[in-house]
Design a protein around this motif. Structure first.
Motif, PDB file in Angstrom:
ATOM      1  N   LEU A 118     -13.306  55.066  44.090  1.00  0.00           N
ATOM      2  CA  LEU A 118     -12.786  55.454  45.407  1.00  0.00           C
ATOM      3  C   LEU A 118     -11.892  56.686  45.336  1.00  0.00           C
ATOM      4  O   LEU A 118     -11.279  57.070  46.334  1.00  0.00           O
ATOM      5  N   GLY A 119     -11.808  57.277  44.160  1.00  0.00           N
ATOM      6  CA  GLY A 119     -10.994  58.483  44.015  1.00  0.00           C
ATOM      7  C   GLY A 119      -9.503  58.208  43.977  1.00  0.00           C
ATOM      8  O   GLY A 119      -8.694  59.097  44.294  1.00  0.00           O
ATOM      9  N   CYS A 120      -9.118  56.990  43.582  1.00  0.00           N
ATOM     10  CA  CYS A 120      -7.699  56.631  43.534  1.00  0.00           C
ATOM     11  C   CYS A 120      -7.106  56.984  42.175  1.00  0.00           C
ATOM     12  O   CYS A 120      -7.773  56.878  41.141  1.00  0.00           O
ATOM     13  N   ASP A 121      -5.845  57.345  42.208  1.00  0.00           N
ATOM     14  CA  ASP A 121      -5.126  57.659  40.979  1.00  0.00           C
ATOM     15  C   ASP A 121      -4.491  56.427  40.354  1.00  0.00           C
ATOM     16  O   ASP A 121      -4.236  56.395  39.147  1.00  0.00           O
ATOM     17  N   TYR A 122      -4.208  55.418  41.201  1.00  0.00           N
ATOM     18  CA  TYR A 122      -3.484  54.240  40.735  1.00  0.00           C
ATOM     19  C   TYR A 122      -4.037  52.958  41.361  1.00  0.00           C
ATOM     20  O   TYR A 122      -4.673  52.990  42.418  1.00  0.00           O
ATOM     21  N   VAL A 123      -3.732  51.854  40.681  1.00  0.00           N
ATOM     22  CA  VAL A 123      -3.859  50.520  41.271  1.00  0.00           C
ATOM     23  C   VAL A 123      -2.451  49.947  41.353  1.00  0.00           C
ATOM     24  O   VAL A 123      -1.674  50.044  40.395  1.00  0.00           O
ATOM     25  N   ALA A 124      -2.115  49.373  42.494  1.00  0.00           N
ATOM     26  CA  ALA A 124      -0.787  48.793  42.686  1.00  0.00           C
ATOM     27  C   ALA A 124      -0.920  47.309  42.989  1.00  0.00           C
ATOM     28  O   ALA A 124      -1.846  46.875  43.676  1.00  0.00           O
ATOM     29  N   THR A 125       0.010  46.518  42.451  1.00  0.00           N
ATOM     30  CA  THR A 125       0.051  45.076  42.734  1.00  0.00           C
ATOM     31  C   THR A 125       1.486  44.663  43.033  1.00  0.00           C
ATOM     32  O   THR A 125       2.430  45.444  42.866  1.00  0.00           O
ATOM     33  N   GLY A 126       1.651  43.425  43.431  1.00  0.00           N
ATOM     34  CA  GLY A 126       2.971  42.888  43.739  1.00  0.00           C
ATOM     35  C   GLY A 126       3.615  42.159  42.588  1.00  0.00           C
ATOM     36  O   GLY A 126       4.513  41.339  42.798  1.00  0.00           O
TER      37      GLY A 126
END
Length: 366
Positions: A118-126
């Motif tokens: 998806l062209g994302c630089d990061y994955v973020a979680t809680g």
């Protein structure tokens, strides 16, 4: 140009606030929930964090924040990588922790690959974890979740964000109120997400088990009957069905090959070391300190230890403080202070500290 982030949203307050904070900080945020529940199950077959209702809550949060939201289909992958190994672990007499596998093999493997697509630089979680200076560190001591992330590929760390990692839970709930999020007061999920009700009932639906003997470690005699060796775990005291006239007994060993459950005094569950498999290090082997700390269960404190032997994917650890119920299938997680160094799955405990010389049943602790 703002950085693009794929924010994993579970429908809970932590991931909701994480997504909101990222949006407020100027990131281009894409919200996503991983669908695990199968079509042939009822809506309540998964815990609140992974249910269809949770997906509805996550979508509401995304609308309020003003970010796109996608429901990603991971049903087959979750079954193959999480549920099937969980059942197989119990079938083999182990006590697996599926949250470790989920973070390692799904969230920071499959989801990271999706983020790149998806062209994302990061994955973020809680997660309550701090990503600092290229390493992962403990967050709020009451909520720290580094224990579940030891299997994270080292190369993934620069692409991981934990927006609430430095906060405490009350602060997160207060931020949810400020953002006007419907998840602000949502209770936490404490159970295994795909197990509703009693774990033994769940396992009985997937494992063929039969009754067998409860063997007393000290005498070698049968003192009771179990309902299936696969349903018991090392250190277990309740549910053994022993008369009060018996001495206090704990599960010392589960042997599914012979369908025996060995029970003994609490002291027989104390171990001075362990062997670990599928070891993953977040630092170079040469950078491991001579003395580090290890944690053998999520809710136990870390204790001093040293690495005795190491080979690719394997490690022998000596515990400088005996630990109760070092259990095959659980994780041993390595730390230096607050920094996560890596971990592995416990294959077997070593160096039993019980005074075996005065007892008959040494063979049972092989």
């Amino acid at each position: 140009m703002s950085k693009r982030v794929l924010a994993a949203m579970s429908g809970g307050v932590d991931s909701s606030v994480s997504a909101a904070l990222l949006k407020a900080q100027g990131y281009e945020v894409i919200g996503a929930m991983m669908r695990f529940w199968p079509d042939n199950k009822q809506d309540d077959c998964f815990e609140t964090c992974c249910s269809p209702d949770a997906a509805y809550e996550a979508r509401r949060v995304a609308d309020i924040i003003g970010i796109p939201f996608y429901l990603l289909d991971y049903r087959e992958e979750f079954q193959a990588k999480i549920i099937d190994p969980f059942i197989a672990g119990y079938q083999a007499g182990q006590t697996p922790n599926p949250c470790v596998n989920c973070n390692t093999r799904v969230k920071f493997d499959s989801l990271l690959k999706k983020a790149r697509m998806l062209g994302c630089d990061y994955v973020a979680t809680g997660h309550y974890v701090i990503n600092r200076d290229g390493g992962l560190y403990r967050g709020d001591p009451k909520k720290d979740q580094t224990y579940f992330l030891w299997g994270t590929p080292k190369e993934a760390i620069p692409h991981m964000l934990f927006p609430v990692g430095h906060l405490e839970k009350p602060q997160v709930r207060a931020l949810a109120e400020e953002f006007g999020l419907p998840t602000a007061k949502k209770p936490e999920s404490q159970n295994i997400c795909f197990v509703q009700g009693d774990l033994k009932d769940f396992l009985a639906g997937h494992i063929v088990a039969r009754p067998g003997p409860l063997i007393d470690l000290e005498t070698g005699q049968q003192i009771g009957e179990h309902s299936g060796a696969q349903f018991y775990t090392v250190g277990q005291k309740k549910g053994l069905g022993l008369w009060k006239s018996h001495l206090e007994r704990y599960v010392v060993q589960v042997n599914t090959a012979t369908n025996e459950v060995i029970v003994g005094p609490r002291e027989a569950c104390l171990w001075g070391g362990l062997e670990a498999r599928e070891v993953n290090l977040l630092v170079e082997p040469a950078d491991l300190p001579a003395q580090l700390e290890v944690q053998v269960r999520y809710r136990t404190r870390a204790v001093a230890a040293s690495v005795q032997e190491m080979s690719p994917g394997r490690m022998t650890i000596r515990l400088l403080e005996p630990q109760f119920a070092v259990t095959p299938g659980q994780s041993v997680v390595l730390y230096q202070g607050d920094r996560l160094l890596g971990g592995g799955f416990i294959e077997k405990p070593l160096y039993n500290l019980w005074n075996q010389t005065s007892h008959q049943c040494l063979q049972h602790l092989g």
